[in-house]
Design a protein around this motif. Structure first.
Motif, mmCIF file in Angstrom:
data_model
loop_
_atom_site.group_PDB
_atom_site.id
_atom_site.type_symbol
_atom_site.label_atom_id
_atom_site.label_comp_id
_atom_site.label_asym_id
_atom_site.label_seq_id
_atom_site.Cartn_x
_atom_site.Cartn_y
_atom_site.Cartn_z
ATOM 1 N N ASP A 45 0.822 -1.211 0.000
ATOM 2 C CA ASP A 45 0.000 0.000 0.000
ATOM 3 C C ASP A 45 0.862 1.271 0.000
ATOM 4 O O ASP A 45 0.368 2.351 0.292
ATOM 5 C CB ASP A 45 -0.945 -0.013 1.210
ATOM 6 N N GLN A 47 2.847 2.341 2.021
ATOM 7 C CA GLN A 47 3.061 2.960 3.330
ATOM 8 C C GLN A 47 4.398 2.470 3.878
ATOM 9 O O GLN A 47 4.458 1.644 4.778
ATOM 10 C CB GLN A 47 1.912 2.609 4.278
ATOM 11 N N ILE A 50 9.129 4.065 7.753
ATOM 12 C CA ILE A 50 10.382 4.825 7.732
ATOM 13 C C ILE A 50 11.370 4.287 8.777
ATOM 14 O O ILE A 50 12.555 4.098 8.483
ATOM 15 C CB ILE A 50 10.091 6.321 7.951
ATOM 16 N N ASP A 83 11.958 9.166 -1.247
ATOM 17 C CA ASP A 83 11.317 10.371 -0.701
ATOM 18 C C ASP A 83 11.143 10.297 0.805
ATOM 19 O O ASP A 83 11.340 11.273 1.512
ATOM 20 C CB ASP A 83 9.917 10.541 -1.327
ATOM 21 N N LEU A 84 10.731 9.102 1.282
ATOM 22 C CA LEU A 84 10.343 9.007 2.689
ATOM 23 C C LEU A 84 11.518 8.676 3.604
ATOM 24 O O LEU A 84 11.613 9.213 4.708
ATOM 25 C CB LEU A 84 9.254 7.942 2.865
ATOM 26 N N GLU A 87 15.596 11.049 4.931
ATOM 27 C CA GLU A 87 15.047 12.264 5.538
ATOM 28 C C GLU A 87 16.109 13.349 5.732
ATOM 29 O O GLU A 87 17.276 13.041 5.973
ATOM 30 C CB GLU A 87 14.440 11.920 6.902
ATOM 31 N N TYR A 88 15.635 14.550 5.679
ATOM 32 C CA TYR A 88 16.488 15.697 5.998
ATOM 33 C C TYR A 88 16.902 15.602 7.474
ATOM 34 O O TYR A 88 16.121 15.216 8.321
ATOM 35 C CB TYR A 88 15.708 16.989 5.756
ATOM 36 N N TYR A 92 20.710 13.612 4.925
ATOM 37 C CA TYR A 92 21.393 14.756 4.291
ATOM 38 C C TYR A 92 21.035 16.012 5.078
ATOM 39 O O TYR A 92 20.265 15.964 6.038
ATOM 40 C CB TYR A 92 20.989 14.879 2.818
ATOM 41 N N TYR B 551 -4.710 12.252 -0.261
ATOM 42 C CA TYR B 551 -3.577 11.341 -0.147
ATOM 43 C C TYR B 551 -2.967 11.389 1.256
ATOM 44 O O TYR B 551 -2.643 10.359 1.845
ATOM 45 C CB TYR B 551 -2.503 11.645 -1.199
ATOM 46 N N ARG B 554 -5.153 9.525 3.530
ATOM 47 C CA ARG B 554 -5.048 8.081 3.361
ATOM 48 C C ARG B 554 -3.790 7.548 4.039
ATOM 49 O O ARG B 554 -3.804 6.502 4.673
ATOM 50 C CB ARG B 554 -5.025 7.725 1.869
ATOM 51 N N ARG B 555 -2.719 8.288 3.933
ATOM 52 C CA ARG B 555 -1.502 7.867 4.630
ATOM 53 C C ARG B 555 -1.729 7.826 6.127
ATOM 54 O O ARG B 555 -1.297 6.919 6.820
ATOM 55 C CB ARG B 555 -0.342 8.816 4.312
ATOM 56 N N SER B 558 -3.721 4.690 7.081
ATOM 57 C CA SER B 558 -2.905 3.473 7.123
ATOM 58 C C SER B 558 -2.075 3.432 8.399
ATOM 59 O O SER B 558 -1.970 2.400 9.054
ATOM 60 C CB SER B 558 -1.959 3.425 5.924
ATOM 61 N N LYS B 562 -2.310 0.625 11.491
ATOM 62 C CA LYS B 562 -1.138 -0.101 11.946
ATOM 63 C C LYS B 562 -0.969 0.049 13.458
ATOM 64 O O LYS B 562 -0.729 -0.926 14.169
ATOM 65 C CB LYS B 562 0.096 0.443 11.218
ATOM 66 N N ARG B 606 5.624 12.037 16.984
ATOM 67 C CA ARG B 606 6.018 11.623 15.637
ATOM 68 C C ARG B 606 5.521 12.600 14.590
ATOM 69 O O ARG B 606 4.481 12.404 13.985
ATOM 70 C CB ARG B 606 5.477 10.224 15.343
ATOM 71 N N ASN B 609 7.312 14.147 8.463
ATOM 72 C CA ASN B 609 8.295 14.924 7.708
ATOM 73 C C ASN B 609 8.188 14.748 6.203
ATOM 74 O O ASN B 609 8.874 15.420 5.451
ATOM 75 C CB ASN B 609 9.709 14.510 8.123
ATOM 76 N N ALA B 610 7.380 13.785 5.778
ATOM 77 C CA ALA B 610 7.371 13.442 4.359
ATOM 78 C C ALA B 610 6.941 14.635 3.509
ATOM 79 O O ALA B 610 5.900 15.239 3.770
ATOM 80 C CB ALA B 610 6.428 12.265 4.118
ATOM 81 N N TRP B 611 7.717 14.925 2.499
ATOM 82 C CA TRP B 611 7.455 16.011 1.548
ATOM 83 C C TRP B 611 7.210 17.338 2.265
ATOM 84 O O TRP B 611 6.383 18.126 1.874
ATOM 85 C CB TRP B 611 6.247 15.665 0.663
ATOM 86 N N LEU B 615 11.158 22.122 6.654
ATOM 87 C CA LEU B 615 12.412 21.719 7.276
ATOM 88 C C LEU B 615 13.598 22.333 6.532
ATOM 89 O O LEU B 615 14.571 22.762 7.140
ATOM 90 C CB LEU B 615 12.533 20.196 7.228
ATOM 91 N N LEU B 616 13.496 22.353 5.211
ATOM 92 C CA LEU B 616 14.620 22.806 4.410
ATOM 93 C C LEU B 616 14.886 24.293 4.613
ATOM 94 O O LEU B 616 16.003 24.754 4.488
ATOM 95 C CB LEU B 616 14.342 22.523 2.930
ATOM 96 N N GLY B 618 14.456 25.812 7.437
ATOM 97 C CA GLY B 618 14.926 26.064 8.784
ATOM 98 C C GLY B 618 16.436 25.939 8.940
ATOM 99 O O GLY B 618 17.172 25.617 8.049
#
Lengths: 209, 618
Positions: A45, A47, A50, A83-84, A87-88, A92, B551, B554-555, B558, B562, B606, B609-611, B615-616, B618
């Motif tokens: 899926d 997901q 990470i 992408d996931l 991580e920054y 990097y 999206y 949806r993440r 999920s 979990k 938690r 951080n995705a996309w 952060l960049l 900062g």
């Protein structure tokens, strides 16, 4: 010295129909000391976990992205993974040095051949040129990008030829694992394919004592 | 010592309870256990039962009829038709070959008249359906090459009994006036036209099995009374047996035919599980009676004949079987197994000898000795089988497995779905859309009828019953989906499966979190709460309607599932630490509170951080 720990991350959205990747993956499964992970089976899926992936990266010295070369690129889950997971602040950027010194490479199957992937060929760019985003990703994360291994013409390959590629792949995995081999001097090599299988090519990459 | 029915029942059942578990423990099979029990209670050891053992034996022969009905149920007409060549070819070869080999032995070797020799040869060509099929089932050999060959031969023998019985009077020296069972005009007319009677009976059984029994059972099933269904099943089998016998055919053959005709019926598994216990019990009694009727005086009177006959007959029958099997491609270990499996003389030989004595073909003493010979071969054959398993088959163990001997995986489905309501049927449709057929069990007869019309293979019955699970192939399946509406039934099913089919992976439908806890306590790993996925799907759409990006939501969903699963297993363990007086409602509220607390902790600790390009910067 400890053997290098290798992780093969297989990204194939339709692995059940794959021949080339199956042969390579089986070669990896049969290799000693290689962790093999079928990523589409782990994250159907998308997901991507990470934390799990970061732990996996930390526990290995050489990461191999194994995948088909769809549209001159990786399958979408692999991009999602990049992408996931990278991580920054971890992989990097500021304080992002967790992957420093690790090795990473692409092992790919391609419908085209080296003749087509040429400046004067139908695809106009070489594999190396098209793989440069991955090369640069490795560079940004302070990892060393190893020469890629390509199974060309994977759509029409004969079982005998495929067997040779699988054997070559196994040779490469054993080579990467061997702590006596100097992986840094591989930067002169464009593709692992150029190192003739079943010859003594490994001898050229010994560490100087 | 003849006693009341109660006393006899006590003796038979009691002796079985003592001897069969011992026999099982020793690994020699239940058949031998029953026979030994019979010898023990018979007139020559403990003397609990006397001559009436023979009557008991004839009554209990009905177990064989039931057994053939059950075998018929497992074999649909198409499969039966495919076997026709093996049945006539292999079966015919075995019967004729054995007769041809035994006839000169009796005629020249033992100095019998040719009539007596032929009778004995024909009688001894028979093998014991009861023993062999029971053994095949017990050892799970019914789908091996030797198992299928045995079955074909036995079926041919069961059919051959009828013409043999018809020939016997022609061999007799005394003309026995046949009883005239002319009750009414129709009966007399029918007995005067036997072939017409046979045609009528077969036609009748065909019509009943094919067209009438289905709707009838459906009607009975709707009353939701188990015992009525059992009664109908027994009535049906007994009725078919009676009709066939009345027409002068073998009752066992009739039952087999009815079974084949019902093999595609939705009530197959239920019929199977209803008849099965009766069959088992009757066969047990049958074998016990066989043991109790051994006439040791007759053996003592002619020890030489006896000592020669038993091994010789076993040997000759075995040789014929081995050669026949070889000719039909049953080779190697399977060939040996076939020879040993069928080498004994069957129960039909009792019937044949019993009719030969009054016809004057054999005298009484000879009859008694050979009756004892028959019984003795029946006793020896499980012993031989035991020896074969212990020693002979070892030699073949390292040989390459022949694919022909392998159990065909297509004959049973890998997945059993119990409960085909909205939950089970959605799952079943999805599996089928992906080319996976499942054995489906449901106890709502209307739904079963409807689904069968739509082309699903659905079987009627209560899936929590061990017999039904067995009949549905739970022993060979890999996955059992428990999708019954009632949580209590799902629990009961889990218990049965856990106890009797520990290899089956259970995929469990749970109504809610509380049910899920129960299943976790019992060691179930695959638990699917009905509400979770549907309510979160709705949650995604609700958040979407509020302007959240789908999206991202949806993440989150999920992620939520979990964590929720993890919390489910964690809380299932800790909830037992609480005081037991907390009512289940309280318990649920507390569990909810803990979950909410965990949710907020997760949000704080938690970040996503995705996309995230903040952060960049900062």
């Amino acid at each position: 010295m400890q053997s290098r720990r290798i992780a093969v991350l297989l990204f194939h959205p339709r692995f059940e129909n794959s021949e080339a990747n199956l042969a390579l993956y089986e070669a990896a499964l049969a290799s000693e000391g290689v962790t093999c992970r079928d990523m589409y089976e782990l994250y159907p899926d998308f997901q991507v976990d990470i934390e799990t992936e970061k732990v996996c990266m930390m526990e290995h010295d050489v990461i191999i992205w194994q995948h088909p070369f769809y549209w001159y690129n990786c399958p979408p889950l692999m991009k999602q993974w990049i992408d996931l997971v990278l991580e920054y602040g971890w992989a990097y950027g500021k304080d992002g040095n967790k992957l420093e010194g690790k090795y990473i490479m692409n092992a790919l199957s391609s419908g085209g051949t080296f003749e087509i992937y040429r400046r004067d060929g139908r695809n106009r760019f070489t594999y190396r040129e098209l793989l440069s985003p991955f090369d640069q990703t490795a560079f940004l994360c302070k990892m060393k990008y190893l020469p890629p291994f390509v199974v060309p013409g994977a759509n029409r390959i004969t079982p005998e030829e495929l067997e040779k590629f699988a054997a070559h792949y196994k040779e490469i995995l054993a080579f990467l694992r061997d702590p006596e081999r100097d992986l840094d001097s591989l930067d002169k090599v464009e593709y692992f394919n150029q190192l003739t299988p079943q010859s003594q090519w490994q001898e050229a990459y010994c560490k100087t004592r | 010592m003849a006693g009341s029915i109660l006393q006899d029942t006590l003796i038979y059942l009691g002796s079985a309870l003592v001897f069969v578990p011992i026999a099982k423990k020793l690994g020699i099979g239940s058949v031998l256990g029953y026979i030994l029990a019979g010898i023990a209670i018979g007139p020559f050891v403990l003397g609990f039962v006397g001559k009436e053992g023979e009557d008991v034996m004839h009554t209990a022969e009905f177990g064989v009829v039931m057994m053939l009905f059950l075998i018929g149920l497992e074999l649909n007409p198409q499969a039966f038709w495919k076997m026709r060549r093996t049945i006539t070819g292999l079966g015919g070869l075995q019967v004729l070959g054995t007769i041809a080999l035994l006839f000169p032995v009796f005629l020249l070797g033992m100095d019998f008249s040719w009539q007596a020799s032929l009778t004995l040869a024909m009688a001894f060509a028979m093998s014991s359906t009861a023993i062999v099929l029971q053994t095949l089932k017990e050892k799970g050999w019914d789908r091996t090459a030797s198992g299928r060959a045995s079955f074909a031969i036995l079926l041919f023998q069961d059919i051959a009994v009828i013409p043999i019985l018809a020939i016997l009077p022609l061999l007799g020296r005394q003309l026995v006036v046949t009883e005239n069972h002319s009750g009414g005009g129709v009966a007399a007319w029918l007995s005067a036209n036997p072939s017409l009677a046979i045609a009528l009976a077969v036609g009748f059984v065909f019509i009943i099995s094919r067209f009438l029994i289905g709707p009838f059972l459906r009607m009975i099933a709707r009353t939701h009374m188990r015992e009525l269904f059992t009664a109908s099943a027994l009535f049906f089998v007994t009725g078919v047996a009676w009709i066939m016998q009345y027409a002068g055919l073998s009752a066992a053959l009739g039952a087999f035919m009815a079974g084949v005709l019902l093999a595609n019926s939705e009530y197959r598994h239920e019929l199977e599980s209803d008849i099965e216990p009766f069959k088992g019990l009757l066969l047990g009694v049958f074998f016990t009676a066989v043991g109790s009727t051994i006439n040791f005086h007759a053996i003592a009177a002619q020890p030489v004949t006896f000592a020669l006959a038993v091994p010789l007959i076993l040997l000759l029958k075995g040789v014929v079987l081995f050669l026949c099997g070889r000719f039909f491609g049953v080779r190697g270990e399977q060939g040996w197994l076939l020879a040993i499996l069928l080498s004994q003389i069957g129960e039909f030989a009792f019937v044949l000898l019993a009719s030969a004595v009054p016809l004057g073909i054999l005298d009484k003493e000879q009859g008694d000795v050979f009756m004892a010979v028959i019984t003795c071969t029946m006793i020896v054959s499980p012993v031989l089988l035991f020896l074969h398993e212990k020693f002979l088959s070892r030699r073949f163990r390292h040989a390459e497995p022949d694919p022909e001997y392998a159990v065909n995986p297509d004959e049973h489905q890998h997945v059993i779905i119990a409960g085909f309501g909205h939950f089970g049927s959605t799952l079943g449709r999805f599996l089928r859309a992906n080319g996976v057929e499942a054995t489906i069990l449901d106890n709502d007869s209307d739904r079963v009828t409807l689904l069968r019309k739509m082309g699903f293979t659905v079987h009627y019955g209560d899936a929590t019953r061990l017999e039904l699970l067995e009949a549905a192939g739970a022993g060979k399946a890999h996955i059992l989906v428990s999708a019954i509406d009632s949580p209590e039934k799902n629990l009961a099913l889990q218990e049965t499966v856990h106890k009797h089919f520990p290899h089956l992976e259970i995929y469990m439908r749970a109504r809610n979190r509380m049910d899920a806890y129960e299943f976790i306590d019992r060691g179930v790993n695959h638990i699917y709460r009905e509400s979770t996925h549907a309510s979160l799907e709705m949650g995604i759409d609700v958040l979407g309607a509020l302007g959240h990006r789908k999206y991202t939501v949806r993440r989150k969903a999920s992620e939520f599932i979990k964590r929720d699963e993890a919390a489910l297993f964690r809380l299932a363990r800790t909830r037992h630490d609480k005081e037991t007086y907390i009512s289940s409602v309280r318990e649920e509220i507390e569990a909810q509170e803990e979950l909410l607390k965990a949710d907020s902790q997760f949000r704080e600790n938690r970040p996503d951080n995705a996309w995230d390009k903040n952060l960049l910067r900062g």
